[in-house]
Design a protein around this motif. Structure first.
Motif, PDB file in Angstrom:
ATOM      1  N   LEU A 132       0.838  -1.192   0.000  1.00  0.00           N
ATOM      2  CA  LEU A 132       0.000   0.000   0.000  1.00  0.00           C
ATOM      3  C   LEU A 132       0.872   1.240   0.000  1.00  0.00           C
ATOM      4  CD1 LEU A 132      -2.643  -0.876   2.740  1.00  0.00           C
ATOM      5  CD2 LEU A 132      -2.902  -1.023   0.262  1.00  0.00           C
ATOM      6  N   ARG A 133       0.559   2.181  -0.877  1.00  0.00           N
ATOM      7  CA  ARG A 133       1.216   3.490  -0.894  1.00  0.00           C
ATOM      8  C   ARG A 133       0.222   4.490  -0.313  1.00  0.00           C
ATOM      9  NH1 ARG A 133       2.387   3.778  -5.900  1.00  0.00           N
ATOM     10  NH2 ARG A 133       4.553   3.170  -5.661  1.00  0.00           N
ATOM     11  N   LEU A 134       0.642   5.258   0.680  1.00  0.00           N
ATOM     12  CA  LEU A 134      -0.198   6.285   1.274  1.00  0.00           C
ATOM     13  C   LEU A 134      -0.004   7.579   0.500  1.00  0.00           C
ATOM     14  CD1 LEU A 134       0.431   5.472   5.046  1.00  0.00           C
ATOM     15  CD2 LEU A 134      -1.237   4.492   3.460  1.00  0.00           C
ATOM     16  N   VAL A 135      -1.120   8.198   0.134  1.00  0.00           N
ATOM     17  CA  VAL A 135      -1.089   9.347  -0.764  1.00  0.00           C
ATOM     18  C   VAL A 135      -1.995  10.451  -0.245  1.00  0.00           C
ATOM     19  CG1 VAL A 135      -1.626  10.111  -3.119  1.00  0.00           C
ATOM     20  CG2 VAL A 135      -0.728   7.815  -2.748  1.00  0.00           C
ATOM     21  N   VAL A 136      -1.519  11.670  -0.341  1.00  0.00           N
ATOM     22  CA  VAL A 136      -2.352  12.866  -0.173  1.00  0.00           C
ATOM     23  C   VAL A 136      -2.161  13.650  -1.466  1.00  0.00           C
ATOM     24  CG1 VAL A 136      -2.805  14.971   1.128  1.00  0.00           C
ATOM     25  CG2 VAL A 136      -2.051  12.903   2.335  1.00  0.00           C
ATOM     26  N   ASP A 137      -3.217  13.738  -2.269  1.00  0.00           N
ATOM     27  CA  ASP A 137      -3.130  14.392  -3.573  1.00  0.00           C
ATOM     28  C   ASP A 137      -2.726  15.855  -3.426  1.00  0.00           C
ATOM     29  OD1 ASP A 137      -3.892  12.080  -5.001  1.00  0.00           O
ATOM     30  OD2 ASP A 137      -6.004  12.498  -4.597  1.00  0.00           O
ATOM     31  N   ASP A 138      -2.023  16.371  -4.451  1.00  0.00           N
ATOM     32  CA  ASP A 138      -1.529  17.749  -4.421  1.00  0.00           C
ATOM     33  C   ASP A 138      -2.622  18.755  -4.083  1.00  0.00           C
ATOM     34  OD1 ASP A 138       1.031  16.900  -5.062  1.00  0.00           O
ATOM     35  OD2 ASP A 138       0.820  17.343  -7.202  1.00  0.00           O
ATOM     36  N   GLU A 139      -3.802  18.601  -4.713  1.00  0.00           N
ATOM     37  CA  GLU A 139      -4.872  19.570  -4.479  1.00  0.00           C
ATOM     38  C   GLU A 139      -5.463  19.469  -3.075  1.00  0.00           C
ATOM     39  OE1 GLU A 139      -6.694  16.001  -6.564  1.00  0.00           O
ATOM     40  OE2 GLU A 139      -4.956  17.250  -6.942  1.00  0.00           O
ATOM     41  N   ASP A 140      -5.157  18.389  -2.360  1.00  0.00           N
ATOM     42  CA  ASP A 140      -5.676  18.206  -1.003  1.00  0.00           C
ATOM     43  C   ASP A 140      -4.681  18.580   0.094  1.00  0.00           C
ATOM     44  OD1 ASP A 140      -8.120  17.267  -1.890  1.00  0.00           O
ATOM     45  OD2 ASP A 140      -7.536  15.156  -1.783  1.00  0.00           O
ATOM     46  N   ARG A 141      -3.424  18.766  -0.249  1.00  0.00           N
ATOM     47  CA  ARG A 141      -2.396  18.963   0.784  1.00  0.00           C
ATOM     48  C   ARG A 141      -2.641  20.177   1.659  1.00  0.00           C
ATOM     49  NH1 ARG A 141       2.355  16.987  -2.627  1.00  0.00           N
ATOM     50  NH2 ARG A 141       1.909  14.762  -2.497  1.00  0.00           N
TER      51      ARG A 141
ATOM     52  N   CYS B  22      -1.284  13.481   8.207  1.00  0.00           N
ATOM     53  CA  CYS B  22      -1.514  12.800   6.934  1.00  0.00           C
ATOM     54  C   CYS B  22      -0.513  13.245   5.876  1.00  0.00           C
ATOM     55  CB  CYS B  22      -2.947  13.011   6.460  1.00  0.00           C
ATOM     56  SG  CYS B  22      -4.141  12.040   7.406  1.00  0.00           S
ATOM     57  N   VAL B  23      -0.172  14.520   5.830  1.00  0.00           N
ATOM     58  CA  VAL B  23       0.813  15.014   4.868  1.00  0.00           C
ATOM     59  C   VAL B  23       2.155  14.306   5.093  1.00  0.00           C
ATOM     60  CG1 VAL B  23       2.124  17.034   4.117  1.00  0.00           C
ATOM     61  CG2 VAL B  23      -0.336  17.223   4.515  1.00  0.00           C
ATOM     62  N   ALA B  24       2.512  14.061   6.357  1.00  0.00           N
ATOM     63  CA  ALA B  24       3.773  13.384   6.669  1.00  0.00           C
ATOM     64  C   ALA B  24       3.800  11.944   6.171  1.00  0.00           C
ATOM     65  CB  ALA B  24       4.026  13.418   8.177  1.00  0.00           C
ATOM     66  N   LEU B  25       2.632  11.360   5.953  1.00  0.00           N
ATOM     67  CA  LEU B  25       2.553   9.975   5.480  1.00  0.00           C
ATOM     68  C   LEU B  25       2.640   9.850   3.964  1.00  0.00           C
ATOM     69  CD1 LEU B  25      -0.279   8.572   7.770  1.00  0.00           C
ATOM     70  CD2 LEU B  25       2.201   8.323   8.028  1.00  0.00           C
ATOM     71  N   HIS B  26       2.533  10.968   3.245  1.00  0.00           N
ATOM     72  CA  HIS B  26       2.541  10.925   1.779  1.00  0.00           C
ATOM     73  C   HIS B  26       3.805  10.220   1.284  1.00  0.00           C
ATOM     74  CE1 HIS B  26       1.744  12.060  -2.332  1.00  0.00           C
ATOM     75  NE2 HIS B  26       2.992  12.470  -2.417  1.00  0.00           N
ATOM     76  N   GLY B  27       3.615   9.187   0.468  1.00  0.00           N
ATOM     77  CA  GLY B  27       4.731   8.458  -0.115  1.00  0.00           C
ATOM     78  C   GLY B  27       5.177   7.235   0.657  1.00  0.00           C
ATOM     79  N   VAL B  28       4.665   7.042   1.856  1.00  0.00           N
ATOM     80  CA  VAL B  28       5.009   5.846   2.628  1.00  0.00           C
ATOM     81  C   VAL B  28       4.463   4.630   1.884  1.00  0.00           C
ATOM     82  CG1 VAL B  28       4.480   4.585   4.774  1.00  0.00           C
ATOM     83  CG2 VAL B  28       5.171   6.995   4.873  1.00  0.00           C
ATOM     84  N   VAL B  29       5.259   3.583   1.767  1.00  0.00           N
ATOM     85  CA  VAL B  29       4.839   2.338   1.127  1.00  0.00           C
ATOM     86  C   VAL B  29       5.034   1.213   2.132  1.00  0.00           C
ATOM     87  CG1 VAL B  29       5.236   0.715  -0.766  1.00  0.00           C
ATOM     88  CG2 VAL B  29       5.493   3.180  -1.159  1.00  0.00           C
ATOM     89  N   LEU B  30       3.926   0.550   2.431  1.00  0.00           N
ATOM     90  CA  LEU B  30       3.953  -0.544   3.402  1.00  0.00           C
ATOM     91  C   LEU B  30       3.705  -1.868   2.690  1.00  0.00           C
ATOM     92  CD1 LEU B  30       1.615   1.107   6.038  1.00  0.00           C
ATOM     93  CD2 LEU B  30       4.085   0.863   6.232  1.00  0.00           C
TER      94      LEU B  30
ATOM     95  N   ALA C  30       8.740  -5.762  -5.291  1.00  0.00           N
ATOM     96  CA  ALA C  30       9.965  -6.564  -5.382  1.00  0.00           C
ATOM     97  C   ALA C  30      11.149  -5.716  -5.834  1.00  0.00           C
ATOM     98  CB  ALA C  30       9.755  -7.737  -6.339  1.00  0.00           C
ATOM     99  N   VAL C  31      10.899  -4.745  -6.718  1.00  0.00           N
ATOM    100  CA  VAL C  31      11.977  -3.900  -7.242  1.00  0.00           C
ATOM    101  C   VAL C  31      12.256  -2.717  -6.322  1.00  0.00           C
ATOM    102  CG1 VAL C  31      12.648  -2.385  -9.153  1.00  0.00           C
ATOM    103  CG2 VAL C  31      11.514  -4.558  -9.624  1.00  0.00           C
ATOM    104  N   ALA C  32      11.224  -1.952  -6.004  1.00  0.00           N
ATOM    105  CA  ALA C  32      11.406  -0.719  -5.232  1.00  0.00           C
ATOM    106  C   ALA C  32      11.398  -0.969  -3.733  1.00  0.00           C
ATOM    107  CB  ALA C  32      10.317   0.284  -5.600  1.00  0.00           C
ATOM    108  N   GLY C  33      10.666  -1.976  -3.290  1.00  0.00           N
ATOM    109  CA  GLY C  33      10.606  -2.270  -1.866  1.00  0.00           C
ATOM    110  C   GLY C  33       9.727  -1.284  -1.117  1.00  0.00           C
ATOM    111  N   SER C  34       9.787  -1.387   0.168  1.00  0.00           N
ATOM    112  CA  SER C  34       8.986  -0.532   1.044  1.00  0.00           C
ATOM    113  C   SER C  34       9.640   0.829   1.200  1.00  0.00           C
ATOM    114  CB  SER C  34       8.856  -1.183   2.427  1.00  0.00           C
ATOM    115  OG  SER C  34       8.277  -2.460   2.321  1.00  0.00           O
ATOM    116  N   ASN C  35       8.846   1.793   1.555  1.00  0.00           N
ATOM    117  CA  ASN C  35       9.324   3.113   1.952  1.00  0.00           C
ATOM    118  C   ASN C  35       8.649   3.372   3.296  1.00  0.00           C
ATOM    119  OD1 ASN C  35      10.278   5.711   2.164  1.00  0.00           O
ATOM    120  ND2 ASN C  35       8.824   6.568   0.715  1.00  0.00           N
ATOM    121  N   LEU C  36       9.170   2.735   4.329  1.00  0.00           N
ATOM    122  CA  LEU C  36       8.547   2.769   5.643  1.00  0.00           C
ATOM    123  C   LEU C  36       8.590   4.174   6.230  1.00  0.00           C
ATOM    124  CD1 LEU C  36       9.960  -0.580   7.065  1.00  0.00           C
ATOM    125  CD2 LEU C  36       7.696  -0.155   6.098  1.00  0.00           C
ATOM    126  N   PRO C  37       7.662   4.470   7.141  1.00  0.00           N
ATOM    127  CA  PRO C  37       7.666   5.788   7.773  1.00  0.00           C
ATOM    128  C   PRO C  37       8.957   6.002   8.558  1.00  0.00           C
ATOM    129  CG  PRO C  37       5.825   4.430   8.558  1.00  0.00           C
ATOM    130  CD  PRO C  37       6.623   3.602   7.626  1.00  0.00           C
TER     131      PRO C  37
END
Length: 177
Positions: free
Chosen positions: A85-94, A101-109, A140-147
């Motif tokens: 799962l990738r956590l996202v906050v869209d640009d228009e919503d930031r 929530c903004v701090a979580l943008h881009g986290v991949v679990l 498999a390629v990029a892996g996680s981007n943990l908080p």
């Protein structure tokens, strides 16, 4: 191992468990917020925010679509082990999103994260954070981007402190016009 479960709306489906998600049962029950929100609760919250019957109906349509999207991502994760799962906050919503929530943008679990439920958006009704499914090949390629160490997920609560229901109702009315 394939098991019989129920999909996001409680229909029978066949799926595989994925670490942090149950292999069987109603998927909605695995989400800390959505498990608590029945249609009656959502309708009552809209009424308490000052909505009339028409606005409540509009809000219920919005809520059903929002819930379906959130649970659809979880269903896909459960049915396709190895993804994440990738956590996202869209640009228009930031600008309107809470700092947590903004701090979580881009986290991949990874879907097997042991505390996955705590990190599942939405964190409240009106939450600007959402999850996107990440394909197993990308994981498999990029892996996680943990908080970052020390960053905790926001608490799952009924209403977003930055986007109260009265504001969300007004925004929905604006989109209808």
């Amino acid at each position: 191992m394939t098991t019989t479960g129920q999909d996001a709306i409680g229909q029978d489906s066949i799926g595989q468990g994925a670490g942090g998600l149950p292999a069987t049962g109603r998927l909605v029950d695995s989400h800390p917020l959505l498990a608590r929100l029945t249609g009656q609760v959502v309708w009552n919250l809209a009424e308490e925010a000052g909505a009339d019957d028409g606005e409540c109906s509009l809000f219920m349509d919005h809520y059903a679509a929002w819930q379906g999207a959130a649970l659809g991502v979880l269903e896909r994760l459960r049915d396709a082990p190895g993804g994440g799962l990738r956590l996202v906050v869209d640009d228009e919503d930031r600008a309107g999103a809470c700092p947590e929530c903004v701090a979580l943008h881009g986290v991949v679990l990874p879907g097997t994260h042991p505390d996955l439920a705590a990190w599942l958006p939405p964190f409240s009704i009106g939450c600007h954070c959402r999850a996107e499914y990440v394909e197993a090949a990308e994981m498999a390629v990029a892996g996680s981007n943990l908080p970052p160490t020390g960053l905790r997920p926001p608490a799952h609560r009924l209403c977003c402190p930055r986007r109260p229901l009265s504001l969300l109702l007004a925004q929905l009315q604006g989109h209808e016009e």
